[in-house]
Scaffold this active site. Structure first.
Site, short mmCIF file in Angstrom:
data_model
loop_
_atom_site.label_atom_id
_atom_site.label_comp_id
_atom_site.label_asym_id
_atom_site.label_seq_id
_atom_site.Cartn_x
_atom_site.Cartn_y
_atom_site.Cartn_z
N LYS A 194 -1.53 94.04 28.49
CA LYS A 194 -2.48 94.36 27.42
C LYS A 194 -2.26 93.36 26.31
O LYS A 194 -1.17 93.27 25.73
CB LYS A 194 -2.24 95.78 26.92
CG LYS A 194 -3.17 96.13 25.76
CD LYS A 194 -3.05 97.58 25.36
CE LYS A 194 -3.95 97.89 24.18
NZ LYS A 194 -3.88 99.29 23.78
N LYS A 252 -6.01 93.85 30.46
CA LYS A 252 -6.93 94.20 29.38
C LYS A 252 -6.82 93.21 28.24
O LYS A 252 -5.69 92.94 27.81
CB LYS A 252 -6.55 95.61 28.88
CG LYS A 252 -7.36 96.08 27.71
CD LYS A 252 -6.84 97.41 27.26
CE LYS A 252 -7.50 97.73 25.94
NZ LYS A 252 -6.95 98.88 25.31
#
Ligand code: PBG
Length: 329
Positions: A194, A252
């Site tokens: 992330k 992400k």
């Protein structure tokens, strides 16, 4: 000329025959934002495809999505300020509306898969994913909170937990805690890579979860989310998650990190999820509203590019819209 690649592009039929990738309902995960109360369905200005809904509206929304073939959902709560504190204690309060909603959603739609968000930020007065103490995010103390939150979510009926906090060793801590409490079948979709991205803006608007982001006031999300300049670090994160028991590895954002999706897909034998984040959707919608791009074409092409890069599952605010479109074309 022995080799003429154009022969395989000659007709619609041949093109379909040699087509390698296709996005179907089974690949898509629909994000949903829930608020407490009844009869709320609020527009999110910076993300016009999504709404913040109370449970009554949300159940209708899920029903419609299921009609289009979707069966996997990821649920995010908007927590009222009055419930926020330093330690995110509301996140594991049995009275938490998010947990109660999960139970009700699963009893209304037992066949769907429901994924949670494990992170302190929606519940924290600091707006951070970890416990802030003297300007520092305390990794190991945060793990204890994440474990309590995870167990509460497993008890509420979530099928898969989605730790999105980027604390070190949280997958192992959560897995151990779930197993000890006999929730061996609750899965973990780890936000493995992330990034500290500026593309989360609309999501933070949706949930009012923006951290106090002043460069002079530490800490910053950069102290736990990954640097967009780095790719090898993603391999370390993935290896740790794999060893610690994650069932899925997530990248992400998705669109600006297709190389990372590909690299995890090539190196790890776990399903790869990609989160097509709010800002990535918003920029496409804005360009289409201006008639600079054609929505019906760029939206499916975008999802296809994420699939082609190696994502087995795509979290996207366009999930329902994509299937609606495919039904008409
Ligand atoms: C944090 C979380 C975020 C998103 C999902 N979970 C935002 C953040 O780190 O601030 C962003 C998703 C999106 O932008 O669509 N728990």
């Amino acid at each position: 000329m022995l080799r003429r690649p154009r022969r395989n592009r000659k007709s619609e039929s041949i093109r379909k025959l040699v087509s390698e990738h296709r996005v179907s309902a089974d690949d898509l995960i629909m994000p949903l934002f829930i608020v407490d109360g009844i009869n709320h369905s609020e527009v999110i200005n910076s993300l016009p495809v999504a709404r913040r809904m109370s449970l009554d509206f949300l159940l209708d929304e899920i029903k419609e999505c299921v009609h289009y073939g979707l069966h996997t959902f990821i649920l995010f709560p908007k927590i009222p300020d009055s419930k926020k504190d330093k330690t995110a204690s509301y996140s594991y309060d049995p009275d938490n509306f998010y947990l109660k909603a999960a139970t009700e959603i699963k009893s209304s739609f037992p066949d769907i898969t429901l994924i949670s968000d494990v992170a302190m930020d929606p519940y924290s007065i600091d707006g951070h994913d970890g416990l802030v103490y003297n300007g520092i995010i305390e990794n190991d103390e945060t793990l204890e909170i994440l474990c309590k939150m995870s167990l509460a979510q497993a008890k509420a009926g979530f099928d898969i937990l989605g730790p999105s906090d980027m604390m070190d060793h949280r997958v192992q801590a959560i897995r151990d805690h779930l197993d000890k409490n006999n929730y061996k079948d609750t899965g973990i979709m780890s936000y493995t890579a992330k990034y500290s991205s500026a593309f989360y803006g609309p999501f933070r608007d949706a949930l009012d979860s923006a951290p106090i982001d002043d460069p002079d006031i530490p800490p910053h999300k950069k102290s736990y989310q990954m640097d967009p300049a780095n790719s090898t670090e993603a391999l370390i994160e993935a290896e740790m998650d794999m060893i610690e028991g994650a069932d899925y590895l997530m990248v992400k954002p998705a669109l600006h990190y297709l190389d990372i999706i590909k690299s995890l897909k090539d190196n790890f034998a776990l399903p790869i999820a990609a989160y097509h984040v709010s800002g990535e959707c918003a920029m496409l919608i804005a360009a289409c509203q201006n008639k600079w791009l054609e929505y019906e074409k760029v939206m499916p092409e975008t999802l296809l590019s994420i699939k082609r890069a190696g994502a087995d599952a795509i979290i996207t605010y366009f999930a329902k819209e994509y299937l609606k479109l495919s039904n008409t074309t």
